[in-house]
Design a protein around this motif. Structure first.
Motif, short mmCIF file in Angstrom:
data_model
loop_
_atom_site.label_atom_id
_atom_site.label_comp_id
_atom_site.label_asym_id
_atom_site.label_seq_id
_atom_site.Cartn_x
_atom_site.Cartn_y
_atom_site.Cartn_z
N SER A 128 20.38 -12.51 -19.10
CA SER A 128 21.01 -13.66 -18.45
C SER A 128 22.23 -13.23 -17.65
N ASP A 129 22.53 -14.00 -16.61
CA ASP A 129 23.78 -13.81 -15.86
C ASP A 129 24.73 -14.98 -16.10
N GLY A 130 24.43 -15.78 -17.12
CA GLY A 130 25.25 -16.95 -17.42
C GLY A 130 24.68 -18.22 -16.84
N THR A 131 23.84 -18.08 -15.82
CA THR A 131 23.21 -19.25 -15.20
C THR A 131 21.69 -19.16 -15.30
N ASN A 132 21.16 -18.00 -14.93
CA ASN A 132 19.72 -17.77 -14.95
C ASN A 132 19.35 -16.93 -16.17
N THR A 133 18.12 -17.12 -16.63
CA THR A 133 17.62 -16.36 -17.78
C THR A 133 16.21 -15.88 -17.50
N THR A 134 15.93 -14.65 -17.90
CA THR A 134 14.58 -14.11 -17.80
C THR A 134 14.36 -13.16 -18.97
#
Length: 296
Positions: A128-134
């Motif tokens: 995650s980058d804090g907003t998006n998750t994969t």
């Protein structure tokens, strides 16, 4: 340079992260030597999986702050990019799942993103980058020597990242890379399913040739011919095997310890040619057309 797609960003992040993870794990060899290795097949090495899971979650879930000025150059068939590690500074591995920790939703996510037949990954990264998750599946291989049977060819994801460990009682080595680069082009059939052999030395050799690191620079480059050969093996192993059989039949010598079926091939081709030579030209053409029509 900006990636607008988070998955693309993470794909590139993995080249930097897996290299730095390799360095950090190799700095922890004393702890790795205490891990209990149960067999050559990584699928049974649960203690190793647990060790790496805890190592990442507790101390190495993102690129080191001290390395953020490092430049990553990717000269790949899929990406040709140059950027600094700091581009990935917000990305972290927020969770590492073991196979028995995967939920139904996780398994659906894996199946959706896999082009190969579904199988539980050895490790499953939540990123995650804090907003998006994969998520990314990680293959784990361990060996006491060098080469071991790889995954069944239907289960292989060529671009999946692998952590490869070579160990004995007194020493341990570890390297990382994409699965495709650990394949050594030997095709085995240990359980009637084709399994391209994977080798620690193969992946190490690929890294030594195609992955260069010095000062604040990390470069990945691809040998397209080598890559094509291995992708061909995975995408159509039957044609690959047929080419190997042709080489056997046109060879004027016998190799030491060659497979038993090589001799069977020679007997088959003699019987085939004896019958084929009796056919008319029309019959030969019809036979070829019929055989081609039966290929699936």
């Amino acid at each position: 340079m900006i990636f607008y797609d988070f998955n693309d960003t993470v794909n590139c992040f993995m080249f930097a992260y897996m290299y730095e993870l390799e360095l950090s794990l190799n700095d922890s060899k004393t702890s790795l030597l205490d891990v209990s290795f149960q067999s050559d097949e990584a699928n049974t090495d649960r203690p190793l999986k647990v060790f790496i899971k805890e190592f990442i979650e507790n101390s190495f879930n993102k690129l080191p702050q001290s390395k953020l000025e490092t430049q990553l150059n990717l000269n790949l068939s899929s990406y040709k990019e140059n950027f600094h590690y700091k581009y990935f500074s917000n990305i972290s591995i927020t969770k590492v799942f073991l196979p028995d920790e995967l939920s139904i939703e996780h398994k659906e996510q894996i199946a959706e993103n896999k082009s190969s037949v579904y199988t539980n990954p050895d490790l499953f990264f939540k990123i995650s980058d804090g907003t998006n998750t994969t998520y990314r599946s990680i293959e784990l291989k361990s060996t006491k020597n060098n080469a071991i049977p790889g995954s069944s060819i239907q289960q292989i994801d060529a671009d999946e990242w692998v952590i490869f460990v070579k160990h004995n009682k007194n020493s341990i080595e570890l390297t990382t890379g994409q699965y495709i680069h650990s394949i050594n082009s030997k095709l085995q059939f240990p359980d009637r399913s084709p399994r391209p052999q994977v080798a620690f030395n193969e992946l190490t050799s690929w890294n030594n040739t195609n992955r260069i690191s010095n000062d604040n620079l990390l470069v990945y480059s691809i040998n397209s011919d080598d890559e094509k050969l291995k992708y061909d093996l995975i995408s159509d192993w039957q044609y690959y095997l047929a080419d190997r059989w042709i080489e056997v039949l046109f060879s004027s010598s016998i190799k030491n310890n060659e497979p038993w079926y090589n001799n069977n091939l020679r007997k088959f081709i003699i019987k085939f040619l004896e019958k084929y030579e009796l056919l008319s030209e029309d019959e030969k053409g019809n036979l070829k057309a019929t055989i081609n029509s039966l290929i699936k």
